[in-house]
Write an enzyme that holds these catalytic residues in place. Structure first.
Site, PDB file in Angstrom:
ATOM      1  N   HIS A 257     -13.883  -0.787   7.326  1.00  0.00           N
ATOM      2  CA  HIS A 257     -12.953  -0.626   6.202  1.00  0.00           C
ATOM      3  C   HIS A 257     -11.611  -1.228   6.591  1.00  0.00           C
ATOM      4  CE1 HIS A 257     -10.515   1.161   3.073  1.00  0.00           C
ATOM      5  NE2 HIS A 257     -11.591   1.632   2.490  1.00  0.00           N
ATOM      6  N   ARG A 273      -4.933  -0.302  -2.438  1.00  0.00           N
ATOM      7  CA  ARG A 273      -4.860  -1.705  -2.848  1.00  0.00           C
ATOM      8  C   ARG A 273      -5.259  -1.858  -4.304  1.00  0.00           C
ATOM      9  NH1 ARG A 273      -8.917  -3.953   0.438  1.00  0.00           N
ATOM     10  NH2 ARG A 273      -9.329  -1.809   1.087  1.00  0.00           N
TER      11      ARG A 273
END
Ligand SMILES: Cc1cc2nc3c(=O)[nH]c(=O)nc-3n(C[C@H](O)[C@H](O)[C@H](O)COP(=O)(O)OP(=O)(O)OC[C@H]3O[C@@H](n4cnc5c(N)ncnc54)[C@H](O)[C@@H]3O)c2cc1C
Lengths: 660, 250
Positions: A257, A273
């Protein structure tokens, strides 16, 4: 000898296991769940960002449907996924979200009118329609064409797990906590349950069942730097492997990740994000657009993680005494948004880093996050090799993620797989194939074997320390079997892991109590974890191409000609120092979406010889049905519907179907 | 950042007792460990387990303050060990298991069993008959309401409120803040069709809302900062009203 009989034995109290248990119970079977920890403490609780379903209520999801979700998932998988399973999944996921809503999950909802959002760090205004007001809303996640991730602030897994777990209680399904399945009872053809150790008293018991369902989660803890819970040690996959019959698939497909906080490795969600946060380097430069013009920070995880490591390797990272990191910037989102939608993230930053993401940058670096591979099953969830053994959730590989899973597709998978596999388990239990025809003597043999293994560990005069071997394995995996892989490193890793496995035969304990004893637990788990680590490292060594999260510096291209195939690992004898690897071809000619460019990441790949002809065939089929709707076209390209339990075949209604 | 020379030597005093092991009577045991940057009690205990004493029992799962497994008494106060930084504590740190819950061993207690019993007693799920057509558009909910429900749903069943509660220590069956907060959560949720009269059946006595002595240790110690004080006060008013109505009509 204590033997417990039940129709269905579910091993694992995370989202997948709980949901499968409910399905089987509602069909009238006796179900019993076993778990290392209270179900609500399973790792599913830590999922933050959300669950993908193409419900398309928000303006940014307009036009979304199963087809787009299917395409995104297959591209995300780098064509490793079983497209039938992906279709089953995308059709069921909206139903799963709606069922969870009915059960009480407080999904965030669409609010009509204008609202400010951040896209690529810039403010923009969105206007949500009056018609959508109060329906379930979505946020943006990586690798998707539309906003598709349903969420509950950043505690999505928490809300889902609590709701489903309380449904288990409502359905009076018993859960035995603080127990560990130590081995599967089987006769080489059929699985009959498990030998189970009580982690408090140390007592062993045999659980005999018509159907056994492994929902034991991922195995991230074979790595040192991982976002996973400390209990994610892969014991479910390991004991399936130790049957010598059941297969594990695509174990080398490990996801990293992009945004684990540095250096602790605790995750901050992709929602950061998705909601508009940016990645910056030491110079506070936003570097992702330099690499990925199209999707930028929101390319798939494998691509973003790789670009980050590439950028760090180019010297642009922030140096610290623990190594280098990059920055995640969510300050532009403002306090109100962060407090409402990224609240766990704020808490994590405050508690573990002593910073406030409202005003400070978050230090991040990629970390091991998810295991795409697992126990190989058919689309029904049943093991391809061992009758009566089922698997679902992260522990399994029915293969909807291929070589890279999209954010938000995993908690979605757990519930969807639980719904589907639970139905198949119920079907199985209704047939005569599930009759329990194993003798007590055979069960006693399995029990004796486990007891002897534990007794000899407790009596061992060995000089090796289990925690030391564990740490060495984890370090090796993080350093040598990480984001960038190469022949030398992998070869070395395989050799070192084999040595560790040899050493693990000489483990001795300093604390010799047979009851609650953390050292004993580490001692019997380490050799099993080493087997999983070897499946990963050896599988990665053999796979001389790059696909999804598996990236070989010495073979940087995806090679569909030679490697459009699934790795299958078995370990028939514990005398073997390596797993047996075999390969299962993916059939391009029956794919709805033949392999091509993903739309992000490397553009170069070696084509499959049939890809072009399948593509042409698809075009022909489509041209021959000019008046067909998307459902008809879909069925003409690939038939998956008969694989879905009848109750989940229905079409999903969307806002536009109602308002038109 | 501290240089090595300046690093503190921490003394970790642990209340130990393993009921499963005849050689492990209740006692205090002290471990010494050098402090590291951003060191948490998760790091401390893991290190002790790996390098000093393999028999020490404790529970960590997510180690990120999310799963509620690692609550214990830290210098006498209930809290989550995984996210407690040693730099916020003195050099001497005392750790003990949460009271009220069944002891497993050392710092590990059986919160799971307690919480399941509570959930069974209070029926902590939406009572709505579950008749939805999964293919159809979902029923609407006001965005603010969904957020308010989540606000109360953030409870992680860590047990800190129970350990901090005067009543819970005296009354085995006391629902405690964790249970009362759950009732408040379902009461707020239109998908749960229970009425105040129904909730009264669950919590309208001294084991429920009327057992609370308003000492509010729960509110002060909740790791998730749940608004327990206001919720309990609100619920008490509602239940008093319901009780009065019930008495006058019946
Ligand atoms: C930090 C983090 C955040 C995430 N966020 C997201 C997200 O936002 N969206 C998303 O889609 N995915 C997310 N994921 C991934 C997703 O949460 C997991 O893949 C998923 O929850 C796994 O669920 P599961 O039911 O398969 O397993 P788990 O929830 O891990 O449950 C496994 C269960 O098996 C039990 N068990 C294991 N071994 C044994 C044994 N031998 N005997 C008995 N019991 C056993 C355990 O006690 C546990 O109950 C995230 C993952 C992490 C690490």
């Amino acid at each position: 000898m204590k033997i417990v009989y039940t129709d269905v034995l579910v091993i694992g109290g995370g989202l997948a296991g709980l949901r499968a248990a409910i399905a089987a119970k509602r069909r009238g079977h006796d179900v019993h769940i076993l778990s290392l920890v209270p179900p609500k403490r399973s790792h599913s609780v830590a999922a933050q960002g959300g669950m993908q379903a193409s419900i398309a209520n928000s303006i940014k999801a307009a036009g979304d449907n199963e087809d787009l979700h299917f395409h995104d998932t297959v591209r995300g998988s780098d064509w490793g996924a079983d497209q039938n399973v992906v279709r089953m999944f995308v059709n069921t996921s909206p139903k799963a979200v709606r069922q969870l809503a009915a059960w009480g999950v407080p999904w965030n909802r669409v609010r009509k009118g204008e609202r400010e959002v951040f896209i690529g760090g810039k403010s923009a205004m969105l206007t949500e329609s009056e018609a959508a007001h109060g329906l379930i809303t979505v946020r943006d996640f990586g690798g998707t064409q539309k906003w598709r991730t349903c969420f509950v602030s950043d505690g999505t897994g928490h809300s889902m797990l609590y709701t489903v777990s309380d449904q288990v209680i409502a359905n009076s399904i018993p859960v035995t906590e603080r127990v560990e399945a130590m081995s599967l009872i089987h006769d080489g053809q059929r699985c009959y349950g498990a030998i189970v150790r009580n982690l408090v008293t140390g007592e062993l018991s045999a659980w005999v069942a018509r159907a056994t369902c492994m929902a034991t989660g991922g195995f991230g803890r074979i790595y040192r730097v991982s976002t996973n819970a400390v209990i994610n040690q892969g014991m479910g996959a390991a004991i399936a492997l130790e049957t010598g019959v059941a297969t594990l698939a695509n174990m080398e497909a490990i996801q990293f990740h992009p945004t684990a906080i540095f250096p602790a490795g605790i995750l901050v969600t992709e929602g950061c994000r998705g909601d508009g946060g940016l990645l910056l380097d030491a110079q506070r430069h936003r570097f992702m657009p330099d690499y990925e013009a199209e999707k930028k920070e929101l390319a798939s995880r494998d691509v973003v993680s790789r670009r980050m490591e590439q950028h760090i390797a180019s010297g642009a990272g922030v140096n610290t005494r623990y190594g280098d990191h990059l920055w995640l910037d969510i300050t532009m989102l403002g306090e109100a948004h962060i407090d409402k939608n990224l609240r766990e993230v704020r808490e994590i930053c405050q508690y573990f880093l002593g910073i406030d993401p409202v005003s400070d940058l978050i230090p991040v670096r990629p970390a091991q996050h998810y295991s795409m591979g697992g126990i190989r099953t058919r689309p029904s969830g049943e093991s391809t090799n061992l009758k009566g053994l089922f698997a679902c959730g992260e522990a399994s590989c029915w293969d909807m993620h291929g070589f890279n899973r999209l954010g938000g597709n995993s908690v979605a998978e757990t519930v969807v797989a639980g719904m589907i596999v639970g139905e198949y388990i119920a079907d199985f239990c209704q047939g005569t194939d599930s009759d329990i025809d194993i003798s007590t003597a055979q069960i006693a043999d399995f029990m004796k074997r486990e007891q002897q293994a534990i007794d000899s560990l407790l009596a061992s005069q060995g000089t090796e320390s289990a925690p030391d071997i564990m740490r060495e394995m984890q370090t090796l995996m993080t350093d040598q079997v990480g984001i960038f892989r190469s022949h030398e490193q992998l070869q070395e890793a395989v050799e070192q892991l084999q040595l560790l496995r040899e050493r693990s035969k000489d483990i001795g304990l300093s604390y010799k109590s047979p009851a609650v004893n953390p050292e004993l637990v580490t001692a019997y788990r380490v050799p099993r974890m080493l087997k999983l680590a070897l499946c990963v490292a050896y599988g990665a060594l053999q796979r001389t191409e790059s696909r999804g999260a598996h990236y070989r510096e010495d073979y940087p291209k995806r090679n569909d000609r030679d490697w459009l195939r699934r790795t299958l690992a078995t370990w028939p004898s514990s005398e073997q120092s390596l797993p047996n690897l075999a390969y299962e071809e993916l059939d391009v000619m029956s794919m709805e979406l033949p392999p091509g460019w993903r739309g992000y990441g490397e553009k170069d790949f070696i084509e499959h010889p049939h890809a072009a002809s399948r593509l042409a065939e698809i075009e022909r089929i489509k041209q021959n049905m000019p008046d067909a709707d998307r459902h008809e076209i879909q069925s003409a390209l690939m038939t998956y519907e008969e694989l879905l339990p009848a109750r989940y075949r229905g079409r999903n209604q969307r806002l536009r179907d109602v308002s038109e | 950042m501290n240089t090595k020379a300046e690093r503190r030597q921490l003394q970790i005093h642990v209340l130990r007792y393993n009921p499963q092991d005849p050689d492990s009577p209740p006692r205090m045991q002290t471990y010494e460990i050098e402090e590291a940057d951003n060191m948490t009690l998760f790091m401390v205990l893991t290190d002790i387990g790996e390098h000093q004493d393999a028999s020490l029992q404790f529970d960590f799962v997510c180690r990120a303050g999310i799963c509620g497994s690692c609550s214990m008494l830290i210098n006498g106060r209930p809290g989550l060990a995984c996210r407690t930084l040693t730099k916020n504590l003195g050099e001497k740190i005392t750790l003990a298991p949460l009271p009220t819950f069944e002891l497993i061993a050392d710092l590990s207690v059986n919160t799971g069993k307690w919480m399941r019993a509570m959930s069974e007693r209070l029926e902590t799920w939406c009572h709505n008959g579950d008749v939805v057509d999964l293919n159809k558009l979902e029923p609407r909910m006001e965005p603010e309401l969904a957020e308010q429900i989540y606000e109360l749903e953030r409870c992680i069943e860590c047990g800190c409120c129970i350990a901090a509660c005067g009543t819970a220590q005296m009354k085995e069956k006391f629902t405690g803040a964790v249970g009362l907060n759950k009732i408040a959560r379902f009461r707020l949720d239109p998908r749960d069709h229970r009425s105040d009269a129904d909730y009264y059946e669950f919590i309208g006595d001294d084991d429920g809302i009327f057992g609370c002595m308003s000492l509010l240790g729960c509110n002060d110690l909740c790791p998730k900062d749940l608004p327990l004080q206001t919720q309990i006060a609100f619920l008490r008013r509602k239940m008093l009203l319901t009780g009065l109505k019930g008495n006058s009509s019946g």
